[in-house]
Write a protein that holds these residues in place. Structure first.
Motif, mmCIF file in Angstrom:
data_model
loop_
_atom_site.group_PDB
_atom_site.id
_atom_site.type_symbol
_atom_site.label_atom_id
_atom_site.label_comp_id
_atom_site.label_asym_id
_atom_site.label_seq_id
_atom_site.Cartn_x
_atom_site.Cartn_y
_atom_site.Cartn_z
ATOM 1 N N CYS A 95 0.840 -1.134 0.063
ATOM 2 C CA CYS A 95 -0.238 0.238 0.064
ATOM 3 C C CYS A 95 0.789 1.323 0.040
ATOM 4 O O CYS A 95 0.637 2.168 -0.822
ATOM 5 N N TYR A 96 1.817 1.174 0.807
ATOM 6 C CA TYR A 96 2.891 2.360 0.843
ATOM 7 C C TYR A 96 3.577 2.656 -0.479
ATOM 8 O O TYR A 96 3.827 3.601 -1.055
ATOM 9 N N ALA A 97 3.823 1.629 -1.128
ATOM 10 C CA ALA A 97 4.241 1.700 -2.552
ATOM 11 C C ALA A 97 3.391 2.456 -3.393
ATOM 12 O O ALA A 97 3.789 3.105 -4.594
ATOM 13 N N GLY A 98 2.048 1.955 -3.383
ATOM 14 C CA GLY A 98 0.971 2.636 -4.085
ATOM 15 C C GLY A 98 1.017 3.927 -3.787
ATOM 16 O O GLY A 98 0.542 5.077 -4.635
ATOM 17 N N VAL A 99 1.047 4.406 -2.651
ATOM 18 C CA VAL A 99 0.929 5.875 -2.189
ATOM 19 C C VAL A 99 1.967 6.595 -2.948
ATOM 20 O O VAL A 99 1.653 7.685 -3.153
ATOM 21 N N TRP A 100 3.129 6.116 -2.572
ATOM 22 C CA TRP A 100 4.233 6.779 -3.461
ATOM 23 C C TRP A 100 3.977 6.960 -5.032
ATOM 24 O O TRP A 100 4.181 8.190 -5.582
ATOM 25 N N ALA A 101 3.408 5.821 -5.523
ATOM 26 C CA ALA A 101 3.275 6.046 -7.178
ATOM 27 C C ALA A 101 2.105 7.171 -7.378
ATOM 28 O O ALA A 101 2.088 7.875 -8.299
ATOM 29 N N HIS A 102 1.173 7.117 -6.367
ATOM 30 C CA HIS A 102 0.043 8.141 -6.671
ATOM 31 C C HIS A 102 0.873 9.788 -6.946
ATOM 32 O O HIS A 102 0.086 10.438 -7.673
ATOM 33 N N HIS A 103 1.865 9.607 -5.861
ATOM 34 C CA HIS A 103 2.318 11.110 -5.866
ATOM 35 C C HIS A 103 3.848 11.344 -6.684
ATOM 36 O O HIS A 103 4.421 12.279 -6.588
ATOM 37 N N ALA A 104 4.240 10.170 -7.446
ATOM 38 C CA ALA A 104 5.483 10.426 -8.129
ATOM 39 C C ALA A 104 5.683 11.163 -8.971
ATOM 40 O O ALA A 104 6.773 11.982 -9.094
ATOM 41 N N THR A 105 4.698 11.785 -9.923
ATOM 42 C CA THR A 105 4.851 12.710 -10.833
ATOM 43 C C THR A 105 4.342 14.117 -10.425
ATOM 44 O O THR A 105 4.659 14.901 -11.143
ATOM 45 N N THR A 106 4.201 14.230 -9.055
ATOM 46 C CA THR A 106 4.052 15.494 -8.374
ATOM 47 C C THR A 106 5.071 15.787 -7.492
ATOM 48 O O THR A 106 4.934 16.995 -6.721
ATOM 49 N N THR A 107 5.950 14.866 -6.933
ATOM 50 C CA THR A 107 7.042 15.039 -5.933
ATOM 51 C C THR A 107 8.107 15.735 -6.642
ATOM 52 O O THR A 107 8.835 15.110 -7.395
ATOM 53 N N ASN A 108 8.454 17.078 -6.134
ATOM 54 C CA ASN A 108 9.658 17.860 -6.666
ATOM 55 C C ASN A 108 11.116 17.105 -6.275
ATOM 56 O O ASN A 108 11.091 16.883 -5.016
ATOM 57 N N ASP A 109 11.986 17.064 -7.274
ATOM 58 C CA ASP A 109 13.251 16.873 -6.809
ATOM 59 C C ASP A 109 13.983 18.053 -6.586
ATOM 60 O O ASP A 109 13.927 19.129 -7.007
ATOM 61 N N SER A 133 16.950 19.029 -6.987
ATOM 62 C CA SER A 133 18.101 19.464 -7.941
ATOM 63 C C SER A 133 17.311 20.275 -8.832
ATOM 64 O O SER A 133 18.003 21.286 -9.381
ATOM 65 N N THR A 134 16.024 20.121 -9.060
ATOM 66 C CA THR A 134 15.494 20.872 -10.327
ATOM 67 C C THR A 134 14.279 21.733 -9.706
ATOM 68 O O THR A 134 13.936 22.745 -10.362
ATOM 69 N N GLY A 135 13.723 21.231 -8.703
ATOM 70 C CA GLY A 135 12.485 21.694 -8.104
ATOM 71 C C GLY A 135 11.212 21.427 -9.097
ATOM 72 O O GLY A 135 10.064 21.740 -8.903
ATOM 73 N N ARG A 136 11.684 20.262 -9.634
ATOM 74 C CA ARG A 136 10.373 19.704 -10.584
ATOM 75 C C ARG A 136 10.422 18.224 -10.264
ATOM 76 O O ARG A 136 11.405 17.558 -9.903
ATOM 77 N N PRO A 137 9.402 17.643 -10.748
ATOM 78 C CA PRO A 137 9.290 16.086 -10.526
ATOM 79 C C PRO A 137 10.340 15.364 -11.106
ATOM 80 O O PRO A 137 10.538 15.547 -12.295
ATOM 81 N N LEU A 138 10.987 14.250 -10.573
ATOM 82 C CA LEU A 138 11.902 13.619 -11.181
ATOM 83 C C LEU A 138 11.212 12.696 -12.311
ATOM 84 O O LEU A 138 11.696 12.451 -13.324
ATOM 85 N N ILE A 139 10.232 12.061 -11.859
ATOM 86 C CA ILE A 139 9.226 11.307 -12.660
ATOM 87 C C ILE A 139 8.246 12.032 -13.388
ATOM 88 O O ILE A 139 7.455 12.770 -12.624
ATOM 89 N N THR A 140 8.359 11.967 -14.682
ATOM 90 C CA THR A 140 7.426 13.097 -15.296
ATOM 91 C C THR A 140 6.405 12.385 -16.145
ATOM 92 O O THR A 140 5.249 13.102 -16.235
ATOM 93 N N SER A 141 6.333 11.188 -16.256
ATOM 94 C CA SER A 141 5.117 10.415 -16.591
ATOM 95 C C SER A 141 4.918 9.181 -15.983
ATOM 96 O O SER A 141 6.113 8.215 -15.930
ATOM 97 N N LEU A 142 3.753 8.460 -15.591
ATOM 98 C CA LEU A 142 3.394 7.193 -15.273
ATOM 99 C C LEU A 142 2.023 6.909 -15.829
ATOM 100 O O LEU A 142 0.881 7.655 -16.077
ATOM 101 N N THR A 143 2.069 5.880 -16.794
ATOM 102 C CA THR A 143 0.936 5.633 -17.497
ATOM 103 C C THR A 143 0.003 4.384 -16.990
ATOM 104 O O THR A 143 0.408 3.802 -16.095
ATOM 105 N N ASP A 144 -1.242 4.106 -17.406
ATOM 106 C CA ASP A 144 -1.934 3.332 -17.109
ATOM 107 C C ASP A 144 -1.240 1.938 -17.065
ATOM 108 O O ASP A 144 -1.197 0.892 -16.337
ATOM 109 N N ALA A 145 -0.433 1.769 -18.336
ATOM 110 C CA ALA A 145 0.361 0.607 -18.759
ATOM 111 C C ALA A 145 1.361 0.127 -17.655
ATOM 112 O O ALA A 145 1.503 -0.941 -17.013
#
Length: 296
Positions: free
Chosen positions: A210-224, A226-238
């Protein structure tokens, strides 16, 4: 699953000891039947190999010092993570820990970062010496995640998962779920020696899913950082389907059916394929770690 090409990777969070020899003797588990038994008992167990009976006779062998040689030289940016497997693991570790650091701070706590140790064949840890047969694991004694990248091929060929970059990310995020549990004092609940579909061992594993899923939910909005931008830019349904498929592939019932020819719920330590998918998806759907109370 895509990473920001221009992001800097923090290789200090991954210790690369591939090719190193473990200090002080050999681990007691080798290949063949012993490796298979270890996989059946220990896959994703989440705690050190000493609690699976996989330790060497040495007392608390320390992990070999890391030179960081390979990942430090080749894993510099998100562009590297988009093209190289070990660099992708570095990027996932960075993203997962960025999220938990921010989540703990939001909740008024402090997250302590944990390194991932990349090893090949065997490794020494503060929980004992282990071989790759144990699968990925978290050692609470040194608060490190241990991973042989060869496991990802076994996940696909031996356990029938579809594979893919996010299936790998799910594995890493699951192990960091155990680190979160360790920091919060819930990991020890799995170590009462009991097994079965409703045991604490299973509940701890499902919560890590479940915690892994919580991270996945926020992965594309968690800022890095070094850049102030998300490190992960895309997670698809696939990608999420690959994660769900990996979660199902390591369900106790799937593994028992494949290797025993029968399902014995009384010996479960991780939960069924359906449960593992359900709890990963609950975390992903809600993005709320409070929804991960598997002990109710």
């Amino acid at each position: 699953m895509q990473f920001d090409d221009d992001a800097d990777l923090d290789t200090s969070e991954v210790q690369d000891v591939r090719g190193s020899r473990i200090p002080g003797g050999k681990a007691t588990v080798g290949g063949g039947a012993a490796a298979l038994i270890a996989l059946l008992l220990g896959l994703f167990f989440g705690v050190g190999p000493d609690q699976l009976g996989l330790s060497s006779d040495d007392e608390e062998p320390a992990a070999t010092a890391s030179s960081l040689a390979q990942v430090q030289q080749t894993c510099r940016t998100g562009r590297d993570a988009n093209t190289k497997e070990d660099c992708r693991i570095v990027a996932v570790v960075n993203s997962v820990q960025d999220f938990w650091d921010q989540e703990f701070e939001r909740r008024g706590g402090t997250y302590t970062r944990s390194p991932t140790v990349l090893f090949g064949n065997q490794v020494g840890t503060a929980c004992g010496a282990a071989t790759s047969a144990v699968g990925p694991f978290y050692c609470p004694a040194d608060r490190k995640v241990y991973l042989d990248l060869g496991f990802f091929e076994e996940l696909r060929t031996r356990f029938g998962a579809s594979g893919g970059p996010f299936a790998q990310a799910y594995v890493v995020a699951h192990e960091y779920g155990h680190h979160v549990q360790d920091l919060m004092g819930t990991l020890s609940r799995s170590q009462d020696g009991r097994t079965g579909a409703t045991s604490n061992a299973v509940r701890v594993e499902l919560q890590a899913d479940c915690y892994a899923g919580v991270w996945a939910h926020h992965a594309t909005t968690t800022n890095d950082e070094s850049t102030g931008r998300p490190l992960i830019t895309s997670l698809t349904d696939a990608d999420i389907r690959d994660g769900l498929d990996a979660a199902a592939a390591v369900g106790d019932d799937r593994i028992q059916e494949r290797y025993q020819g029968r399902v014995t719920p009384e010996s479960w330590t991780h939960g069924s394929a359906k449960q593992r998918q359900q709890w990963f998806y609950e975390g992903y759907r809600t993005g709320d770690m409070a929804r991960c109370n598997t002990f109710r």
